[in-house]
Motif scaffolding. Structure first.
Motif, PDB file in Angstrom:
ATOM      1  N   ALA A  61       9.085  -4.973  11.037  1.00 43.07           N
ATOM      2  CA  ALA A  61       8.049  -5.446  10.117  1.00 43.07           C
ATOM      3  C   ALA A  61       8.673  -6.172   8.933  1.00 43.07           C
ATOM      4  N   TYR A  62       9.769  -5.644   8.437  1.00 47.97           N
ATOM      5  CA  TYR A  62      10.426  -6.242   7.276  1.00 47.97           C
ATOM      6  C   TYR A  62      10.943  -7.649   7.594  1.00 47.97           C
ATOM      7  N   VAL A  63      11.608  -7.783   8.760  1.00 43.23           N
ATOM      8  CA  VAL A  63      12.160  -9.102   9.074  1.00 43.23           C
ATOM      9  C   VAL A  63      11.074 -10.104   9.440  1.00 43.23           C
ATOM     10  N   SER A  64       9.905  -9.620   9.846  1.00 40.54           N
ATOM     11  CA  SER A  64       8.828 -10.552  10.192  1.00 40.54           C
ATOM     12  C   SER A  64       7.913 -10.872   9.017  1.00 40.54           C
ATOM     13  N   LYS A  65       7.815  -9.928   8.050  1.00 45.29           N
ATOM     14  CA  LYS A  65       6.875 -10.118   6.940  1.00 45.29           C
ATOM     15  C   LYS A  65       7.537 -10.504   5.623  1.00 45.29           C
ATOM     16  N   VAL A  66       8.696  -9.920   5.342  1.00 38.05           N
ATOM     17  CA  VAL A  66       9.323 -10.104   4.032  1.00 38.05           C
ATOM     18  C   VAL A  66      10.430 -11.148   4.062  1.00 38.05           C
TER      19      VAL A  66
ATOM     20  N   ARG B 299       7.333  11.754  -0.378  1.00 37.10           N
ATOM     21  CA  ARG B 299       7.369  10.793  -1.481  1.00 37.10           C
ATOM     22  C   ARG B 299       8.655   9.961  -1.436  1.00 37.10           C
ATOM     23  N   LEU B 300       9.793  10.606  -1.186  1.00 41.87           N
ATOM     24  CA  LEU B 300      11.052   9.860  -1.160  1.00 41.87           C
ATOM     25  C   LEU B 300      11.165   8.979   0.082  1.00 41.87           C
ATOM     26  N   ILE B 301      10.647   9.446   1.196  1.00 40.53           N
ATOM     27  CA  ILE B 301      10.632   8.589   2.390  1.00 40.53           C
ATOM     28  C   ILE B 301       9.845   7.318   2.101  1.00 40.53           C
ATOM     29  N   LYS B 302       8.695   7.461   1.477  1.00 41.51           N
ATOM     30  CA  LYS B 302       7.896   6.288   1.128  1.00 41.51           C
ATOM     31  C   LYS B 302       8.671   5.366   0.189  1.00 41.51           C
ATOM     32  N   ALA B 303       9.416   5.942  -0.735  1.00 39.69           N
ATOM     33  CA  ALA B 303      10.190   5.131  -1.674  1.00 39.69           C
ATOM     34  C   ALA B 303      11.262   4.311  -0.954  1.00 39.69           C
ATOM     35  N   PHE B 304      11.862   4.901   0.077  1.00 36.88           N
ATOM     36  CA  PHE B 304      12.893   4.186   0.828  1.00 36.88           C
ATOM     37  C   PHE B 304      12.308   3.149   1.788  1.00 36.88           C
ATOM     38  N   TYR B 305      11.023   3.314   2.156  1.00 39.20           N
ATOM     39  CA  TYR B 305      10.443   2.419   3.161  1.00 39.20           C
ATOM     40  C   TYR B 305       9.234   1.628   2.660  1.00 39.20           C
ATOM     41  N   CYS B 306       9.146   1.444   1.345  1.00 38.42           N
ATOM     42  CA  CYS B 306       8.032   0.660   0.798  1.00 38.42           C
ATOM     43  C   CYS B 306       8.434  -0.786   0.522  1.00 38.42           C
ATOM     44  N   GLY B 307       9.685  -1.128   0.836  1.00 40.16           N
ATOM     45  CA  GLY B 307      10.123  -2.501   0.638  1.00 40.16           C
ATOM     46  C   GLY B 307      11.002  -2.719  -0.573  1.00 40.16           C
ATOM     47  N   TRP B 308      11.298  -1.670  -1.330  1.00 44.83           N
ATOM     48  CA  TRP B 308      12.195  -1.826  -2.485  1.00 44.83           C
ATOM     49  C   TRP B 308      13.605  -2.210  -2.043  1.00 44.83           C
TER      50      TRP B 308
ATOM     51  N   LYS C 217      13.905   1.934  -9.850  1.00 42.86           N
ATOM     52  CA  LYS C 217      12.697   2.694  -9.488  1.00 42.86           C
ATOM     53  C   LYS C 217      12.946   3.601  -8.279  1.00 42.86           C
ATOM     54  N   LEU C 218      13.826   3.187  -7.386  1.00 41.74           N
ATOM     55  CA  LEU C 218      14.171   4.045  -6.259  1.00 41.74           C
ATOM     56  C   LEU C 218      15.066   5.199  -6.716  1.00 41.74           C
ATOM     57  N   MET C 219      16.002   4.894  -7.613  1.00 42.43           N
ATOM     58  CA  MET C 219      16.868   5.945  -8.142  1.00 42.43           C
ATOM     59  C   MET C 219      16.055   6.986  -8.924  1.00 42.43           C
ATOM     60  N   LYS C 220      15.017   6.539  -9.594  1.00 43.60           N
ATOM     61  CA  LYS C 220      14.140   7.469 -10.318  1.00 43.60           C
ATOM     62  C   LYS C 220      13.502   8.453  -9.338  1.00 43.60           C
ATOM     63  N   GLU C 221      13.094   7.942  -8.163  1.00 43.12           N
ATOM     64  CA  GLU C 221      12.503   8.810  -7.144  1.00 43.12           C
ATOM     65  C   GLU C 221      13.551   9.745  -6.540  1.00 43.12           C
ATOM     66  N   VAL C 222      14.763   9.251  -6.385  1.00 45.91           N
ATOM     67  CA  VAL C 222      15.845  10.095  -5.866  1.00 45.91           C
ATOM     68  C   VAL C 222      16.090  11.268  -6.807  1.00 45.91           C
TER      69      VAL C 222
ATOM     70  N   GLU D 138       0.822  -1.205   0.000  1.00 48.18           N
ATOM     71  CA  GLU D 138       0.000   0.000   0.000  1.00 48.18           C
ATOM     72  C   GLU D 138       0.860   1.262   0.000  1.00 48.18           C
ATOM     73  N   ILE D 139       1.970   1.207   0.727  1.00 45.51           N
ATOM     74  CA  ILE D 139       2.881   2.360   0.736  1.00 45.51           C
ATOM     75  C   ILE D 139       3.435   2.583  -0.667  1.00 45.51           C
ATOM     76  N   GLU D 140       3.796   1.496  -1.337  1.00 49.44           N
ATOM     77  CA  GLU D 140       4.324   1.608  -2.708  1.00 49.44           C
ATOM     78  C   GLU D 140       3.281   2.225  -3.640  1.00 49.44           C
ATOM     79  N   LYS D 141       2.035   1.789  -3.503  1.00 57.63           N
ATOM     80  CA  LYS D 141       0.974   2.322  -4.362  1.00 57.63           C
ATOM     81  C   LYS D 141       0.749   3.818  -4.137  1.00 57.63           C
ATOM     82  N   SER D 142       0.974   4.267  -2.905  1.00 57.17           N
ATOM     83  CA  SER D 142       0.682   5.669  -2.571  1.00 57.17           C
ATOM     84  C   SER D 142       1.761   6.639  -3.047  1.00 57.17           C
ATOM     85  N   ILE D 143       2.898   6.123  -3.461  1.00 57.16           N
ATOM     86  CA  ILE D 143       4.001   7.003  -3.869  1.00 57.16           C
ATOM     87  C   ILE D 143       3.601   7.916  -5.020  1.00 57.16           C
TER      88      ILE D 143
END
Length: 304
Positions: A252-257, A142-151, A209-214, A128-133
């Protein structure tokens, strides 16, 4: 120091600084030393000879109920190990306990989690975070979301704030004491981080895709620096956006991903996130459970 002369905390402070410890760390260790020595010896004078004869007694005290968890025991014994090192006393007896308590502390950091944090972890939806970017107008949000959406695996906030952006690896050499993002290499070079003294610089590859946001952020903000905030300022921004801090995202990342990854992928994630490999492997295979024990010790705790 003569065997019968009492230990001198001014000398200890200077010795810790000479060992390369930061002023704040030296003060923390000295506080731990004082507590341990008072607990073991009371008001009796503590000399080099006394220390040498009481290694087992020191460990027994740190193992007592005066220390509520493995992390506080580990830090206390690390302080005592530094003390013994400064006075040229053997530390081999302490090594096993430091290693054991470090492993337990690693597990506690992930498995002993407050009910509020557990709820926050459950509410983190990387998809959902990725979709909201795409619909986020504010460049920083926007960039914070890009760094923390799981990419990429979630980084500690100190790895990201005030990062200097440079064009090439050769340009990065001009900022040897700073975290830098290298545009041509699509890579974040993290030199200043929590475990830098033991693990050195971290090189984090960034997907296209993260570099594009940067690049979009750099253009929109007309800057070559990412996230020019203090640590507390970045935390406030995270809480405003997500209701929680980077530490919760990491859990969350280590428990979900991470459970869906191969062993090789987990090892790489551990390196990027700054975990020891053993820490990460414990984290990925443990359920997160509420913490029912007080973890305080002299008002200090170790952050993720």
């Amino acid at each position: 120091m003569p065997k019968l002369a009492p230990i001198n905390y001014l000398e200890i402070h200077d010795g810790l600084i000479d060992l390369g410890l930061k002023e704040s760390t030296a003060k923390t260790y000295m506080g731990k030393m004082r507590k341990v020595l008072k607990g073991v010896f009371g008001k009796d004078a503590v000399t080099k000879a006394v220390l040498k004869k009481n290694t087992k007694k020191i460990v027994e005290y740190i193992s007592s109920d005066d220390y509520k968890n493995a992390n506080t025991r580990k830090v206390a014994l690390m302080a005592i190990t530094h003390l013994f090192t400064l006075y040229d006393l053997p530390v081999e007896y302490f090594e096993k306990f430091v290693v054991d308590w470090s492993r337990l502390a690693d597990a506690e950091a992930v498995t002993n989690t407050s009910a509020e944090v557990i709820e926050n972890i459950k509410n983190i939806d990387f998809g959902e975070i990725e979709k909201s970017i795409a619909t986020t107008d504010d460049p920083t949000d926007r960039l914070i979301k890009a760094f923390y959406c799981g990419w990429i695996p979630p980084l500690r906030q100190q790895d990201l704030i005030n990062v200097k952006v440079v064009d090439s690896p050769s340009s990065a050499k001009n900022s040897p004491n700073r975290n830098v993002l290298i545009l041509r290499s699509n890579r974040l070079l993290v030199r200043e981080h929590k475990t830098e003294k033991t693990h050195g610089a971290k090189s984090v590859p960034l997907p296209f895709k993260l570099m594009k946001e940067v690049r979009k952020y750099l253009k929109d903000m007309d800057t070559m620096v990412l996230f020019p905030f203090s640590s507390s300022g970045f935390t406030r921004r995270m809480i405003r956006l997500f209701g929680c801090s980077t530490s919760t995202f990491r859990k969350a990342y280590v428990s979900k991903v991470a459970p869906t990854m191969s062993a090789e992928e987990r090892a790489r994630v551990a390196e990027i996130m700054g975990h020891k490999i053993s820490t990460a492997m414990v984290s990925y295979h443990k359920d997160i459970k509420p913490d029912t024990e007080d973890k305080s010790d002299d008002g200090e705790s170790e952050s993720d």
